[in-house]
Design a protein around this motif. Structure first.
Motif, short mmCIF file in Angstrom:
data_model
loop_
_atom_site.label_atom_id
_atom_site.label_comp_id
_atom_site.label_asym_id
_atom_site.label_seq_id
_atom_site.Cartn_x
_atom_site.Cartn_y
_atom_site.Cartn_z
N VAL A 1 0.85 -1.19 0.00
CA VAL A 1 0.00 0.00 0.00
C VAL A 1 0.88 1.24 0.00
O VAL A 1 1.80 1.36 0.83
CB VAL A 1 -0.92 0.01 1.24
N MET A 2 0.65 2.14 -0.94
CA MET A 2 1.48 3.34 -1.01
C MET A 2 0.63 4.57 -1.27
O MET A 2 -0.47 4.49 -1.83
CB MET A 2 2.58 3.20 -2.07
N PHE B 1 -1.67 -1.14 -4.01
CA PHE B 1 -2.81 -0.22 -3.92
C PHE B 1 -2.27 1.20 -3.81
O PHE B 1 -1.48 1.51 -2.91
CB PHE B 1 -3.67 -0.56 -2.71
N TYR B 2 -2.68 2.08 -4.73
CA TYR B 2 -2.16 3.45 -4.80
C TYR B 2 -3.19 4.45 -4.28
O TYR B 2 -4.39 4.34 -4.56
CB TYR B 2 -1.82 3.81 -6.25
N PHE B 3 -2.70 5.43 -3.53
CA PHE B 3 -3.55 6.50 -3.03
C PHE B 3 -2.85 7.84 -3.18
O PHE B 3 -1.61 7.91 -3.17
CB PHE B 3 -3.90 6.26 -1.55
N ASP B 4 -3.63 8.90 -3.31
CA ASP B 4 -3.06 10.24 -3.39
C ASP B 4 -2.64 10.72 -2.00
O ASP B 4 -3.05 10.15 -0.98
CB ASP B 4 -4.08 11.21 -3.99
N GLU B 5 -1.88 11.79 -1.97
CA GLU B 5 -1.37 12.32 -0.71
C GLU B 5 -2.48 12.79 0.23
O GLU B 5 -2.30 12.82 1.45
CB GLU B 5 -0.42 13.49 -0.98
N ASP B 6 -3.62 13.17 -0.33
CA ASP B 6 -4.71 13.70 0.49
C ASP B 6 -5.78 12.65 0.77
O ASP B 6 -6.92 12.98 1.15
CB ASP B 6 -5.34 14.92 -0.19
N GLU B 7 -5.43 11.37 0.62
CA GLU B 7 -6.40 10.30 0.81
C GLU B 7 -6.06 9.42 2.02
O GLU B 7 -6.17 8.19 1.95
CB GLU B 7 -6.51 9.45 -0.46
N GLU B 8 -5.68 10.06 3.11
CA GLU B 8 -5.28 9.28 4.29
C GLU B 8 -6.43 8.41 4.80
O GLU B 8 -6.22 7.25 5.18
CB GLU B 8 -4.78 10.20 5.40
N LYS B 9 -7.64 8.93 4.81
CA LYS B 9 -8.76 8.16 5.31
C LYS B 9 -9.00 6.92 4.45
O LYS B 9 -9.26 5.82 4.98
CB LYS B 9 -10.02 9.03 5.36
N LYS B 10 -8.92 7.07 3.15
CA LYS B 10 -9.09 5.92 2.26
C LYS B 10 -7.94 4.92 2.44
O LYS B 10 -8.15 3.71 2.39
CB LYS B 10 -9.15 6.40 0.80
N TYR B 11 -6.75 5.46 2.66
CA TYR B 11 -5.57 4.62 2.88
C TYR B 11 -5.77 3.76 4.13
O TYR B 11 -5.55 2.54 4.11
CB TYR B 11 -4.36 5.52 3.02
N ILE B 12 -6.21 4.40 5.21
CA ILE B 12 -6.44 3.69 6.47
C ILE B 12 -7.55 2.65 6.30
O ILE B 12 -7.45 1.52 6.81
CB ILE B 12 -6.81 4.69 7.58
N ALA B 13 -8.59 3.01 5.58
CA ALA B 13 -9.69 2.08 5.36
C ALA B 13 -9.21 0.85 4.59
O ALA B 13 -9.65 -0.28 4.88
CB ALA B 13 -10.81 2.77 4.59
#
Length: 282
Positions: free
Chosen positions: A32-33, A61-73
């Motif tokens: 996850v990054m 799984f890729y996430f943007d810098e402003d997607e911390e909540k989605k990352y945690i989920a």
């Protein structure tokens, strides 16, 4: 002598592949990054390729810098997915993320890089579930030399929670006397010249040169810096090599072995899962 990390890594991977094939294992690693760090994307894809080469299923799984909540989920979702056996956070995390909270969300039995507080505590208590991948790579490289390190002086330059501190602990486990240096150390050369085993783990190009070490030292360079399109370690390789009994190059030294340790820990996590040990907390 220059240590061939690629050869050591292949030896480890061959053993992993053989065990997976013989037992029809189906391990799965999730990486996850977050953010757009190009080097991190390359490292993540390298891990996926290495996994597939030995029979481990892997995806990123890729996430943007402003997607911390989605990352945690996503981390929480992966914790609960019984088909996922290892979870790895690709570094670096964005500065806006709460790093320790992120690490501690990972199920310790799936935390294959040993970054959670729980797993780090077990490591320092002498009862680890897993050993962090880069420190374990350094340990494996040293053990592979078949040298008795008892009483040797190890100097570790770097004190990060995920590399410098755990590798110092592992050197203590080899019965070495350990000195730990860092950015606030006064007169770094005073200590590096005393080292029988010198481990560099900072990420600063040319931090150590040939004038700063003694003849016969074993130098393990775990630093990585990108400069002018090339990858460098923490030492000035050309000036230190002639003084070293053994030395790891960058690239081609610690890095490939670290990737193999990711595979090894993922296999161990899979075996923990099939032994129904996930929820045990000893």
């Amino acid at each position: 002598m220059v240590i061939d990390g690629k050869s050591i890594a292949k030896e480890i991977r061959d053993k992993i592949k053989s065990e997976i094939m013989q037992n029809n294992y189906k391990p799965h690693l999730a990486i996850v990054m977050a953010g757009n760090d190009e080097a991190s994307k390359i490292y993540a894809n390298t891990k996926v390729k290495a996994c597939k080469s030995v029979g481990i299923d892997a995806n990123v799984f890729y996430f943007d810098e402003d997607e911390e909540k989605k990352y945690i989920a996503k981390l929480e979702e992966l914790n609960n997915d019984t088909n996922v056996h290892g979870i790895m956070v690709e570094m670096p995390l964005p500065l806006s993320f709460n790093k320790q909270r992120t690490y501690d969300i990972i199920d310790p039995y799936k935390d294959v890089d040993c970054i959670s507080t729980y797993n780090m505590g077990r490591l320092f208590a002498g009862n680890p579930l897993y050993i962090p991948c880069t420190p374990n790579a350094i340990l494996y490289i040293l053990k592979n030399l078949n040298i008795d390190f008892t009483g040797k002086h190890a100097v570790v330059v770097g004190r990060s929670d995920i590399l410098g501190k755990p590798v110092a602990k592992l050197m203590l486990d080899l019965n070495m006397t350990v000195t730990q240096c860092h950015s606030k150390t006064i007169d770094l050369e005073k200590y590096t010249r005393q080292a029988d085993v010198l481990i560099l783990a900072v990420g600063k190009r040319n931090l150590v040169n040939g004038d700063m070490i003694k003849d016969g030292v074993i130098l393990v360079d775990a630093g990585i810096t990108e400069y002018d399109g090339k990858i460098f370690g923490d030492c000035d390789f050309d000036s230190v090599e002639r003084h070293c009994h053994y030395i790891t190059p960058v690239p081609g030294g610690v890095g490939p072995v670290t990737t193999s340790m990711v595979l090894l820990n993922t296999l161990e996590a899979y075996k923990n899962a099939i032994k129904n040990t996930y929820r045990e907390r000893s």
